[in-house]
Scaffold this motif. Sequence first.
Motif, PDB file in Angstrom:
ATOM      1  N   ARG A  99       0.845  -1.203   0.000  1.00 40.66           N
ATOM      2  CA  ARG A  99       0.000   0.000   0.000  1.00 40.66           C
ATOM      3  C   ARG A  99       0.871   1.241   0.000  1.00 40.66           C
ATOM      4  NH1 ARG A  99      -4.675  -0.991   4.541  1.00 40.66           N
ATOM      5  NH2 ARG A  99      -5.805  -2.659   3.479  1.00 40.66           N
ATOM      6  N   HIS A 100       0.453   2.258  -0.762  1.00 36.92           N
ATOM      7  CA  HIS A 100       1.249   3.495  -0.729  1.00 36.92           C
ATOM      8  C   HIS A 100       0.946   4.275   0.550  1.00 36.92           C
ATOM      9  CE1 HIS A 100      -2.527   4.885  -2.578  1.00 36.92           C
ATOM     10  NE2 HIS A 100      -2.222   6.071  -2.091  1.00 36.92           N
ATOM     11  N   GLU A 101      -0.134   3.908   1.247  1.00 37.30           N
ATOM     12  CA  GLU A 101      -0.575   4.452   2.547  1.00 37.30           C
ATOM     13  C   GLU A 101      -1.167   5.851   2.443  1.00 37.30           C
ATOM     14  OE1 GLU A 101      -0.764   2.096   4.496  1.00 37.30           O
ATOM     15  OE2 GLU A 101       0.994   0.822   4.374  1.00 37.30           O
ATOM     16  N   LEU A 146      11.377   6.984   6.692  1.00 39.90           N
ATOM     17  CA  LEU A 146      10.526   6.445   5.623  1.00 39.90           C
ATOM     18  C   LEU A 146       9.947   7.594   4.809  1.00 39.90           C
ATOM     19  CD1 LEU A 146       8.547   3.729   7.649  1.00 39.90           C
ATOM     20  CD2 LEU A 146      10.474   3.364   6.101  1.00 39.90           C
ATOM     21  N   SER A 147       9.847   7.391   3.493  1.00 39.87           N
ATOM     22  CA  SER A 147       9.253   8.456   2.670  1.00 39.87           C
ATOM     23  C   SER A 147       8.253   7.875   1.678  1.00 39.87           C
ATOM     24  CB  SER A 147      10.336   9.230   1.918  1.00 39.87           C
ATOM     25  OG  SER A 147      10.737   8.517   0.772  1.00 39.87           O
ATOM     26  N   LYS A 205       6.601   4.828  -3.354  1.00 39.21           N
ATOM     27  CA  LYS A 205       6.076   4.886  -4.730  1.00 39.21           C
ATOM     28  C   LYS A 205       7.085   4.291  -5.714  1.00 39.21           C
ATOM     29  CE  LYS A 205       3.088   8.893  -3.990  1.00 39.21           C
ATOM     30  NZ  LYS A 205       3.012  10.354  -4.048  1.00 39.21           N
ATOM     31  N   ASN A 206       8.373   4.575  -5.495  1.00 42.61           N
ATOM     32  CA  ASN A 206       9.415   3.998  -6.356  1.00 42.61           C
ATOM     33  C   ASN A 206       9.348   2.488  -6.368  1.00 42.61           C
ATOM     34  OD1 ASN A 206      10.935   5.761  -7.773  1.00 42.61           O
ATOM     35  ND2 ASN A 206      12.228   6.305  -6.017  1.00 42.61           N
ATOM     36  N   SER A 221      -1.716  -1.753  -4.577  1.00 44.50           N
ATOM     37  CA  SER A 221      -1.380  -0.656  -3.677  1.00 44.50           C
ATOM     38  C   SER A 221      -2.630  -0.340  -2.841  1.00 44.50           C
ATOM     39  CB  SER A 221      -0.895   0.547  -4.473  1.00 44.50           C
ATOM     40  OG  SER A 221      -0.306   1.472  -3.583  1.00 44.50           O
ATOM     41  N   GLY A 222      -2.641   0.812  -2.192  1.00 44.97           N
ATOM     42  CA  GLY A 222      -3.827   1.135  -1.405  1.00 44.97           C
ATOM     43  C   GLY A 222      -3.512   2.023  -0.221  1.00 44.97           C
ATOM     44  N   PHE A 223      -4.525   2.241   0.611  1.00 43.69           N
ATOM     45  CA  PHE A 223      -4.382   3.203   1.705  1.00 43.69           C
ATOM     46  C   PHE A 223      -5.408   2.907   2.793  1.00 43.69           C
ATOM     47  CE2 PHE A 223      -7.102   4.780  -1.677  1.00 43.69           C
ATOM     48  CZ  PHE A 223      -8.253   5.186  -1.008  1.00 43.69           C
ATOM     49  N   MET A 224      -5.178   3.517   3.950  1.00 43.88           N
ATOM     50  CA  MET A 224      -6.158   3.417   5.036  1.00 43.88           C
ATOM     51  C   MET A 224      -7.123   4.588   4.911  1.00 43.88           C
ATOM     52  SD  MET A 224      -3.774   2.370   8.244  1.00 43.88           S
ATOM     53  CE  MET A 224      -2.543   3.589   7.839  1.00 43.88           C
TER      54      MET A 224
END
Length: 343
Positions: A156-158, A173-174, A179-180, A194-197
């Motif tokens: 996940r990209h978060e 962390l970045s 993304k890279n 990928s994904g996010f909360m």
Amino acid sequence: IDRLAVCQVLSAEEFTYLILNYDQEVSDYLFEKARQVRTRYYNHDVYIRGLIEFTNYCRNDCYYCGIRSGNKKAIRYRLSKDEILGCCETGYLLGFRTFVLQGGEDGYYTDERMADIIRSIRDKYPDCAITLSVGEKSYETYKLFFDAGADRYLLRHETANEEHYARLHPAKLSGAARKNCLYDLKKIGYQVGSGFMVGSPCQTAGNLAEDLLFLKELQPQMVGIGPFISHHDTPFAKEKSGTLELTLFMLGLLRLMLPKALLPSTTALGTIHPKGRELGILAGANVVMPNLSPQGVRDKYLLYDNKICTGDEAAECRQCMERRMRSIGYEVVVSRGDNVDFR
Ligand code: SAM
Ligand code: FES
């Protein structure tokens, strides 16, 4: 919403407007459209993934996560190669054709150890997909795992917004590095998730719009979203959890924006509402991920409080899922469940 269904994208302002102003009527309209689109590519099939949470050791210290390195109260465990293969065997007999190996970033599993585990699963189960979810690695390591037989990768990209990313993670962390990794995975040929909360601390509607537009650009084959849920031993212990309504709404938008995506109705969604996973499917999702981890370790992979299914046998989870999906007119299928573009 009609325009999103046709153009498969909106501007950041339009997404933000929808996220700030939707109501039940708008949601129902969206879900109806999302189900139509989902049926076009995936009928009423629901794909199952056998989730094997093989280590809860992690070198990272993400502020939201219950197994972060800073949580000294977490009881740590690792599964051996034989234990992981045992989970696969149980899963195969129950009709799983995708195994998801998920864990913290645990240095014990060196590249060689991981590649050996992947090769063994690949040899034993040539008809199954192997999905990895073990965090950020170099291009070479991802390539090694791919050549060993892994097919898919979840990362996940978060959050797509760098400032928001910095509120959720320690400075080392970045979002850019994450993304890279996603672009590396795509280049190698993985089916990428990928994904996010939804509802993570400090998240704005504008951030969610950025998440959607980042995903549009990335074009992942899978998108995992679920509500943020607080964990009592993290810096976010007192933060509010994400809501059912907004998570479902985001799922519906994702289905219209990425019609062919594999979208799981997540355990976190099932944790905040007893029918959360059914509602996720009815909002456009098409995947569920029952747990195949051994019973003895399940309650130790506690990313957030009150996680469901930590006491159940794999077979119980499998049957429960079948019943739940049938109750809403959908069918769990025995299949690798690839993205339509990868068949
Ligand atoms: N280490 C791997 C990684 O970084 O991708 C996989 C494990 S990580 C625990 C899997 C996902 O759990 C994260 O991407 C995050 O979105 C989710 N997660 C962690 N803590 C959570 C929480 N408190 N509520 C909801 N989801 C959470
Ligand atoms: Fe590493 Fe959550 S902090 S898995």
